[in-house]
Motif scaffolding. Sequence first.
Motif, PDB file in Angstrom:
ATOM      1  N   MET A   1       6.838  -0.680  -8.913  1.00 57.51           N
ATOM      2  CA  MET A   1       5.527  -1.013  -8.368  1.00 57.51           C
ATOM      3  C   MET A   1       4.930  -2.158  -9.165  1.00 57.51           C
ATOM      4  SD  MET A   1       5.280   1.297  -6.004  1.00 57.51           S
ATOM      5  CE  MET A   1       3.624   0.976  -5.483  1.00 57.51           C
ATOM      6  N   VAL A   2       3.993  -2.861  -8.565  1.00 55.99           N
ATOM      7  CA  VAL A   2       3.254  -3.887  -9.299  1.00 55.99           C
ATOM      8  C   VAL A   2       2.468  -3.193 -10.394  1.00 55.99           C
ATOM      9  CG1 VAL A   2       1.422  -5.604  -9.149  1.00 55.99           C
ATOM     10  CG2 VAL A   2       3.084  -5.404  -7.297  1.00 55.99           C
ATOM     11  N   GLN A   3       2.546  -3.733 -11.603  1.00 59.78           N
ATOM     12  CA  GLN A   3       1.825  -3.158 -12.743  1.00 59.78           C
ATOM     13  C   GLN A   3       0.796  -4.158 -13.260  1.00 59.78           C
ATOM     14  OE1 GLN A   3       4.830  -1.874 -15.547  1.00 59.78           O
ATOM     15  NE2 GLN A   3       5.694  -0.414 -14.089  1.00 59.78           N
ATOM     16  N   ALA A   4      -0.184  -3.659 -13.965  1.00 65.73           N
ATOM     17  CA  ALA A   4      -1.302  -4.481 -14.431  1.00 65.73           C
ATOM     18  C   ALA A   4      -0.844  -5.713 -15.199  1.00 65.73           C
ATOM     19  CB  ALA A   4      -2.236  -3.641 -15.295  1.00 65.73           C
ATOM     20  N   GLY A   5       0.209  -5.615 -15.989  1.00 64.49           N
ATOM     21  CA  GLY A   5       0.660  -6.745 -16.799  1.00 64.49           C
ATOM     22  C   GLY A   5       1.538  -7.737 -16.070  1.00 64.49           C
ATOM     23  N   ASP A   6       1.849  -7.493 -14.807  1.00 57.83           N
ATOM     24  CA  ASP A   6       2.708  -8.413 -14.058  1.00 57.83           C
ATOM     25  C   ASP A   6       1.949  -9.702 -13.757  1.00 57.83           C
ATOM     26  OD1 ASP A   6       4.748  -6.537 -14.019  1.00 57.83           O
ATOM     27  OD2 ASP A   6       4.272  -5.825 -12.004  1.00 57.83           O
ATOM     28  N   SER A   7       2.449 -10.802 -14.287  1.00 55.85           N
ATOM     29  CA  SER A   7       1.791 -12.080 -14.036  1.00 55.85           C
ATOM     30  C   SER A   7       2.519 -12.898 -12.983  1.00 55.85           C
ATOM     31  CB  SER A   7       1.686 -12.886 -15.335  1.00 55.85           C
ATOM     32  OG  SER A   7       2.982 -13.098 -15.877  1.00 55.85           O
TER      33      SER A   7
ATOM     34  N   GLU B   1       0.817  -1.214   0.000  1.00 53.03           N
ATOM     35  CA  GLU B   1       0.000   0.000   0.000  1.00 53.03           C
ATOM     36  C   GLU B   1       0.853   1.268   0.000  1.00 53.03           C
ATOM     37  OE1 GLU B   1      -3.271  -0.140   2.795  1.00 53.03           O
ATOM     38  OE2 GLU B   1      -3.309  -2.322   2.673  1.00 53.03           O
ATOM     39  N   THR B   2       1.971   1.217  -0.725  1.00 53.03           N
ATOM     40  CA  THR B   2       2.870   2.362  -0.849  1.00 53.03           C
ATOM     41  C   THR B   2       3.021   2.681  -2.324  1.00 53.03           C
ATOM     42  OG1 THR B   2       4.066   1.604   1.108  1.00 53.03           O
ATOM     43  CG2 THR B   2       5.174   3.219  -0.274  1.00 53.03           C
ATOM     44  N   ASP B   3       2.774   3.933  -2.702  1.00 51.22           N
ATOM     45  CA  ASP B   3       2.906   4.291  -4.112  1.00 51.22           C
ATOM     46  C   ASP B   3       4.364   4.576  -4.452  1.00 51.22           C
ATOM     47  OD1 ASP B   3       3.411   6.860  -3.150  1.00 51.22           O
ATOM     48  OD2 ASP B   3       1.484   7.668  -3.773  1.00 51.22           O
ATOM     49  N   THR B   4       4.624   4.795  -5.729  1.00 52.38           N
ATOM     50  CA  THR B   4       5.996   5.002  -6.195  1.00 52.38           C
ATOM     51  C   THR B   4       6.648   6.206  -5.527  1.00 52.38           C
ATOM     52  OG1 THR B   4       5.423   4.027  -8.326  1.00 52.38           O
ATOM     53  CG2 THR B   4       7.435   5.307  -8.244  1.00 52.38           C
ATOM     54  N   ALA B   5       5.905   7.297  -5.380  1.00 53.94           N
ATOM     55  CA  ALA B   5       6.469   8.505  -4.771  1.00 53.94           C
ATOM     56  C   ALA B   5       6.905   8.239  -3.334  1.00 53.94           C
ATOM     57  CB  ALA B   5       5.458   9.645  -4.832  1.00 53.94           C
ATOM     58  N   ALA B   6       6.055   7.581  -2.549  1.00 55.93           N
ATOM     59  CA  ALA B   6       6.389   7.296  -1.152  1.00 55.93           C
ATOM     60  C   ALA B   6       7.552   6.306  -1.055  1.00 55.93           C
ATOM     61  CB  ALA B   6       5.170   6.763  -0.411  1.00 55.93           C
TER      62      ALA B   6
END
Length: 76
Positions: free
Chosen positions: A43-49, A6-11
Motif C-alpha cells: 500500500m502507499v505509505q506516508a514516507g513514499d515520495s 481505495e482498497t486496503d491491504t486486507a481487501a
Amino acid sequence: MAIWPETDTAAATQVAERMRAALDATPVANGLSPYTVSIGVTMVQAGDSTVDALIARADAALYQAKAQDCNQIQKG
C-alpha cells in the motif's frame, strides 16, 4: 502490476488470493505442472515520495514470496 484505488491491504490481499487460487485450480493439459503465481501486495505509505518506492516494495514482497515457496501472497 495492478492498482486498486481505495482498497486496503486486507481487501487487496483477498483479491490477490482469489487470483492465485483460480490459477491454481486451472486444469493443465498434457500432465504438466499446475500453474502457480507469486504476488507481492503493498500500500502507499506516508514516507513514499515516488511511485518507484511503492513498486520497489511490491517487487521485494514478490521476490520474498518466490523465495519462500512460490504460489503465495506476501505483503510488503
